[in-house]
Design a protein around this motif. Structure first.
Motif, PDB file in Angstrom:
ATOM      1  N   TYR A  79       7.295  -8.569  -0.443  1.00 50.16           N
ATOM      2  CA  TYR A  79       8.600  -9.093  -0.007  1.00 50.16           C
ATOM      3  C   TYR A  79       9.750  -8.321  -0.614  1.00 50.16           C
ATOM      4  CZ  TYR A  79       9.477 -11.610  -4.392  1.00 50.16           C
ATOM      5  OH  TYR A  79       9.725 -11.922  -5.703  1.00 50.16           O
ATOM      6  N   VAL A 101      -4.232  13.538   1.765  1.00 48.05           N
ATOM      7  CA  VAL A 101      -3.195  14.524   1.470  1.00 48.05           C
ATOM      8  C   VAL A 101      -3.354  14.963   0.021  1.00 48.05           C
ATOM      9  CG1 VAL A 101      -0.707  14.910   1.315  1.00 48.05           C
ATOM     10  CG2 VAL A 101      -1.654  13.568   3.204  1.00 48.05           C
ATOM     11  N   ALA A 154      -6.960   0.044   3.439  1.00 47.89           N
ATOM     12  CA  ALA A 154      -8.160   0.350   2.637  1.00 47.89           C
ATOM     13  C   ALA A 154      -8.071  -0.226   1.224  1.00 47.89           C
ATOM     14  CB  ALA A 154      -8.383   1.852   2.583  1.00 47.89           C
ATOM     15  N   GLY A 205       3.445   1.890   4.343  1.00 48.09           N
ATOM     16  CA  GLY A 205       3.422   2.933   5.370  1.00 48.09           C
ATOM     17  C   GLY A 205       3.564   2.344   6.762  1.00 48.09           C
ATOM     18  N   ASN A 232       4.549 -12.414   2.927  1.00 44.98           N
ATOM     19  CA  ASN A 232       3.603 -11.297   2.968  1.00 44.98           C
ATOM     20  C   ASN A 232       3.664 -10.509   4.269  1.00 44.98           C
ATOM     21  OD1 ASN A 232       2.516 -11.864   0.383  1.00 44.98           O
ATOM     22  ND2 ASN A 232       1.415 -13.592   1.278  1.00 44.98           N
ATOM     23  N   LEU A 248      -3.996 -12.843  -2.382  1.00 48.74           N
ATOM     24  CA  LEU A 248      -2.584 -12.557  -2.637  1.00 48.74           C
ATOM     25  C   LEU A 248      -1.991 -13.695  -3.458  1.00 48.74           C
ATOM     26  CD1 LEU A 248      -1.309 -11.209   0.797  1.00 48.74           C
ATOM     27  CD2 LEU A 248      -1.378  -9.951  -1.320  1.00 48.74           C
ATOM     28  N   PHE A 283       9.522  -4.699  -1.661  1.00 51.33           N
ATOM     29  CA  PHE A 283       9.669  -3.329  -1.153  1.00 51.33           C
ATOM     30  C   PHE A 283       9.900  -3.290   0.352  1.00 51.33           C
ATOM     31  CE2 PHE A 283       4.872  -3.349  -1.739  1.00 51.33           C
ATOM     32  CZ  PHE A 283       4.475  -3.127  -0.432  1.00 51.33           C
ATOM     33  N   PHE A 331      -6.634  -2.949   0.226  1.00 54.71           N
ATOM     34  CA  PHE A 331      -6.910  -4.395   0.269  1.00 54.71           C
ATOM     35  C   PHE A 331      -8.397  -4.658   0.521  1.00 54.71           C
ATOM     36  CE2 PHE A 331      -2.411  -4.206   0.813  1.00 54.71           C
ATOM     37  CZ  PHE A 331      -1.969  -5.303   0.090  1.00 54.71           C
ATOM     38  N   THR A 363       1.274 -14.142  -3.689  1.00 55.14           N
ATOM     39  CA  THR A 363       2.446 -14.595  -2.932  1.00 55.14           C
ATOM     40  C   THR A 363       1.967 -15.417  -1.744  1.00 55.14           C
ATOM     41  OG1 THR A 363       2.317 -12.357  -2.094  1.00 55.14           O
ATOM     42  CG2 THR A 363       4.176 -12.860  -3.504  1.00 55.14           C
ATOM     43  N   PRO A 391       5.246  -0.252  -3.927  1.00 49.60           N
ATOM     44  CA  PRO A 391       5.450  -1.064  -5.125  1.00 49.60           C
ATOM     45  C   PRO A 391       5.958  -0.308  -6.353  1.00 49.60           C
ATOM     46  CG  PRO A 391       3.109  -0.651  -4.780  1.00 49.60           C
ATOM     47  CD  PRO A 391       3.822  -0.091  -3.593  1.00 49.60           C
ATOM     48  N   PRO A 412      -0.344  14.748  -5.588  1.00 57.66           N
ATOM     49  CA  PRO A 412       0.263  15.500  -4.472  1.00 57.66           C
ATOM     50  C   PRO A 412       1.795  15.549  -4.503  1.00 57.66           C
ATOM     51  CG  PRO A 412      -1.430  13.983  -3.689  1.00 57.66           C
ATOM     52  CD  PRO A 412      -1.196  13.641  -5.124  1.00 57.66           C
TER      53      PRO A 412
HETATM   54  C1  LIG Z   1      -4.450  -5.978  -7.738  1.00 63.35           C
HETATM   55  C2  LIG Z   1      -3.161  -6.100  -6.995  1.00 63.35           C
HETATM   56  C3  LIG Z   1      -2.728  -7.341  -6.533  1.00 63.35           C
HETATM   57  C4  LIG Z   1      -1.533  -7.461  -5.834  1.00 63.35           C
HETATM   58  N1  LIG Z   1      -1.148  -8.678  -5.362  1.00 63.35           N
HETATM   59  C5  LIG Z   1       0.001  -8.766  -4.657  1.00 63.35           C
HETATM   60  C6  LIG Z   1       0.427 -10.016  -4.102  1.00 63.35           C
HETATM   61  O1  LIG Z   1      -0.203 -11.035  -4.281  1.00 63.35           O
HETATM   62  N2  LIG Z   1       1.585 -10.037  -3.388  1.00 63.35           N
HETATM   63  C7  LIG Z   1       2.321  -8.930  -3.184  1.00 63.35           C
HETATM   64  O2  LIG Z   1       3.354  -8.995  -2.528  1.00 63.35           O
HETATM   65  N3  LIG Z   1       1.945  -7.753  -3.715  1.00 63.35           N
HETATM   66  C8  LIG Z   1       0.812  -7.650  -4.428  1.00 63.35           C
HETATM   67  N4  LIG Z   1       0.446  -6.455  -4.951  1.00 63.35           N
HETATM   68  C9  LIG Z   1       1.373  -5.341  -4.843  1.00 63.35           C
HETATM   69  C10 LIG Z   1       1.383  -4.664  -3.468  1.00 63.35           C
HETATM   70  O3  LIG Z   1       1.335  -5.567  -2.460  1.00 63.35           O
HETATM   71  C11 LIG Z   1       0.223  -3.788  -3.296  1.00 63.35           C
HETATM   72  O4  LIG Z   1       0.247  -2.839  -4.311  1.00 63.35           O
HETATM   73  C12 LIG Z   1       0.243  -3.113  -1.929  1.00 63.35           C
HETATM   74  O5  LIG Z   1      -1.052  -2.722  -1.625  1.00 63.35           O
HETATM   75  C13 LIG Z   1       1.191  -1.951  -1.879  1.00 63.35           C
HETATM   76  O6  LIG Z   1       1.248  -1.452  -0.575  1.00 63.35           O
HETATM   77  P1  LIG Z   1       1.255   0.105  -0.289  1.00 63.35           P
HETATM   78  O7  LIG Z   1       1.295   0.234   1.179  1.00 63.35           O
HETATM   79  O8  LIG Z   1       2.278   0.787  -1.086  1.00 63.35           O
HETATM   80  O9  LIG Z   1      -0.115   0.654  -0.876  1.00 63.35           O
HETATM   81  P2  LIG Z   1      -1.680   0.414  -0.488  1.00 63.35           P
HETATM   82  O10 LIG Z   1      -1.901  -0.899   0.153  1.00 63.35           O
HETATM   83  O11 LIG Z   1      -2.400   0.763  -1.714  1.00 63.35           O
HETATM   84  O12 LIG Z   1      -1.887   1.525   0.625  1.00 63.35           O
HETATM   85  C14 LIG Z   1      -1.876   2.894   0.326  1.00 63.35           C
HETATM   86  C15 LIG Z   1      -2.765   3.636   1.296  1.00 63.35           C
HETATM   87  O13 LIG Z   1      -2.593   5.023   1.013  1.00 63.35           O
HETATM   88  C16 LIG Z   1      -3.829   5.674   1.118  1.00 63.35           C
HETATM   89  N5  LIG Z   1      -3.740   6.872   0.277  1.00 63.35           N
HETATM   90  C17 LIG Z   1      -3.557   6.923  -1.066  1.00 63.35           C
HETATM   91  N6  LIG Z   1      -3.474   8.198  -1.468  1.00 63.35           N
HETATM   92  C18 LIG Z   1      -3.586   8.965  -0.357  1.00 63.35           C
HETATM   93  C19 LIG Z   1      -3.569  10.360  -0.122  1.00 63.35           C
HETATM   94  N7  LIG Z   1      -3.418  11.233  -1.124  1.00 63.35           N
HETATM   95  N8  LIG Z   1      -3.732  10.813   1.141  1.00 63.35           N
HETATM   96  C20 LIG Z   1      -3.885   9.931   2.165  1.00 63.35           C
HETATM   97  N9  LIG Z   1      -3.916   8.591   1.992  1.00 63.35           N
HETATM   98  C21 LIG Z   1      -3.753   8.120   0.757  1.00 63.35           C
HETATM   99  C22 LIG Z   1      -4.838   4.654   0.636  1.00 63.35           C
HETATM  100  O14 LIG Z   1      -6.118   4.920   1.227  1.00 63.35           O
HETATM  101  C23 LIG Z   1      -4.251   3.334   1.129  1.00 63.35           C
HETATM  102  O15 LIG Z   1      -4.770   2.941   2.374  1.00 63.35           O
HETATM  103  C24 LIG Z   1      -0.758  -6.312  -5.619  1.00 63.35           C
HETATM  104  C25 LIG Z   1      -1.195  -5.079  -6.093  1.00 63.35           C
HETATM  105  C26 LIG Z   1      -2.385  -4.962  -6.759  1.00 63.35           C
HETATM  106  C27 LIG Z   1      -2.844  -3.599  -7.212  1.00 63.35           C
END
Ligand SMILES: Cc1cc2nc3c(=O)[nH]c(=O)nc-3n(C[C@H](O)[C@H](O)[C@H](O)COP(=O)(O)OP(=O)(O)OC[C@H]3O[C@@H](n4cnc5c(N)ncnc54)[C@H](O)[C@@H]3O)c2cc1C
Length: 397
Positions: free
Chosen positions: A330, A110, A40, A16, A67, A51, A332, A42, A53, A317, A285
């Motif tokens: 790296y 949401v 949140a 985001g 990262n 991480l 997405f 993380f 990576t 992701p 949603p």
């Molecule tokens: C356990 C784990 C380890 C990982 N390790 C790595 C790594 O080492 N290297 C790497 O590159 N990637 C890693 N990933 C993959 C990726 O980096 C993460 O999934 C990353 O957090 C994805 O980013 P994001 O912004 O899509 O989601 P998130 O970081 O999950 O952020 C989503 C946000 O949306 C908010 N949200 C969710 N639903 C709603 C809603 N309905 N209304 C309002 N807010 C909402 C949440 O509160 C959160 O703050 C990992 C993933 C996981 C699960």
């Protein structure tokens, strides 16, 4: 029709915020809504998780930190560490939001995204209705663990709900881990390091996968840690392949795990489920707002956009193109510029110059042929694998 906001982004994680900064470069002030706060997901990681990576700052040479969420920032430079833990990475995201003055409204959850007949979207939120012309769904996967369809999963603990491995380790001497990908091996290593006996039960044999795409095989960091744990950790691990666990029951001395043939395995502590996460595109949603093809939500190759509801984009992701999983930052982030360009173009704004750096440094990937051709010129060296037993060899009860 006058909308309150031109662009609403749901989720203040790396996806985001990255999209918000790319839009910002084009002169679009997107508003970000988050139910729990910047970074949140993380901040909720187990205390010891880092991480996979690596972070390294070498931007002057055209190599952006793996990262980083923008072309001109680096978690390594900001945090002075190579593998940030969840809280550290959340601090990087906070600093990024503050630096680019991203407007984040929180806590705003949401609960529904409704496409409007007149164009645009209406969002039902915990803070009332919000309208926008464009929506970027960037809500991540961490909030929706996949319990693997296991009956009795409520008796188990999903690895994403572990706050601290010291607390888990204090619960007993031996543990069963269901799932043998990154989080399963991570769980096993933490427990071995704390002197525990661990059994890893997995469908197939994921720890032995050798694939040039790091989304499909164990990361180098996890392999290093596993090798070190096998040599040095006081605890012990046994790997069982082809274990399709379908049911867990409480038993007077602990728990029983059953495979699809009804073979039972006893474990004194609550089984740890390392069974992954549901796709962010299946979140309640936005469910039904994407076209489905071969059982997978389809996004346009041109802009990671819903083909059913133009103006609804996805970043994060759960992105897939041509079979390639974009599940690392790296990967997405390579589409942030693509989403920003689509929105800027439709708003009649200049994007070519503002996004030039994003394109040059790999944040605006147009050529998806990398999704089809993932080969290294030199074959991987054979690796010594830990001893693996078939599930049938598990001491049945
Ligand atoms: C356990 C784990 C380890 C990982 N390790 C790595 C790594 O080492 N290297 C790497 O590159 N990637 C890693 N990933 C993959 C990726 O980096 C993460 O999934 C990353 O957090 C994805 O980013 P994001 O912004 O899509 O989601 P998130 O970081 O999950 O952020 C989503 C946000 O949306 C908010 N949200 C969710 N639903 C709603 C809603 N309905 N209304 C309002 N807010 C909402 C949440 O509160 C959160 O703050 C990992 C993933 C996981 C699960």
């Amino acid at each position: 029709m006058k909308m309150k906001d031109e662009v609403l982004i749901v989720g203040a994680g790396p996806a985001g915020l990255g999209c918000a900064v790319a839009l910002h470069a084009c002169g679009v002030r997107a508003r970000v809504l988050d139910g729990a706060g910047v970074g949140a997901a993380f901040a909720a990681w187990p205390r010891q998780m880092r991480l996979l990576t690596p972070s390294f700052h070498s931007g002057n040479f055209g190599c952006v930190d793996l990262n980083a969420v923008t072309p001109d920032t680096s978690p390594a430079d900001f945090l002075h560490t190579q593998h940030p833990d969840g809280r550290e990475y959340a601090r990087y995201l906070h600093a990024l939001a503050a630096h680019y003055e991203i407007e984040v409204e929180t806590p705003v959850r949401v609960t529904r995204v409704v496409p409007l007949n007149s164009g645009g979207f209406s969002l039902e939120t915990s803070a009332g209705m919000r309208d926008a012309r464009f929506v970027i769904w960037a809500a991540g996967e961490f909030a929706t663990p996949d319990f693997g369809g296991i009956q009795g999963a409520g008796l188990c603990r999903h690895a994403s709900r572990v706050a601290d491995w010291d607390e888990v380790a204090a619960e007993g001497k031996s543990f069963a881990v269901v799932g043998g990908y990154e989080s399963g091996i991570d769980a096993a290593i933490h427990l071995m390091e704390r002197g525990k006996e661990v059994v890893v039960l997995s469908r197939g044999e994921p720890w032995a996968m050798d694939d040039p795409d790091p989304s499909r095989s164990l990361s180098p960091r996890t392999r290093d840690r596993l090798r070190a744990a096998l040599l040095e950790a006081p605890g012990r691990v046994r790997f069982f392949k082809n274990a399709n666990i379908t049911r867990v029951e409480r038993h007077e001395e602990g728990y029983r795990l059953f495979n699809d043939e009804g073979t039972a395995f006893a474990c004194p502590t609550a089984p740890l489920l390392c069974t992954g996460f549901h796709s962010a595109l299946e979140a309640a949603p936005v469910r039904g707002l994407w076209e489905m093809r071969d059982g997978q939500p389809l996004l346009s190759e041109a802009a990671d956009e819903s083909t059913l509801h133009p103006g609804l984009f996805y970043s994060g992701p759960s992105l897939r193109h041509r079979g390639m999983l974009f599940c690392f930052i790296y990967k997405f982030r390579a589409r942030f510029g693509i989403v920003a360009r689509a929105i800027a173009q439709r708003m009649g704004l200049e994007w070519e110059v503002p996004l030039a750096k994003w394109r040059e440094l790999g944040f605006m990937l147009e050529d998806l042929s990398c999704c089809a051709e993932c080969q290294c010129a030199v074959e991987a060296e054979p690796e010594v694998q830990p001893e693996v037993l078939p599930y049938a060899a598990v001491v049945a009860v």
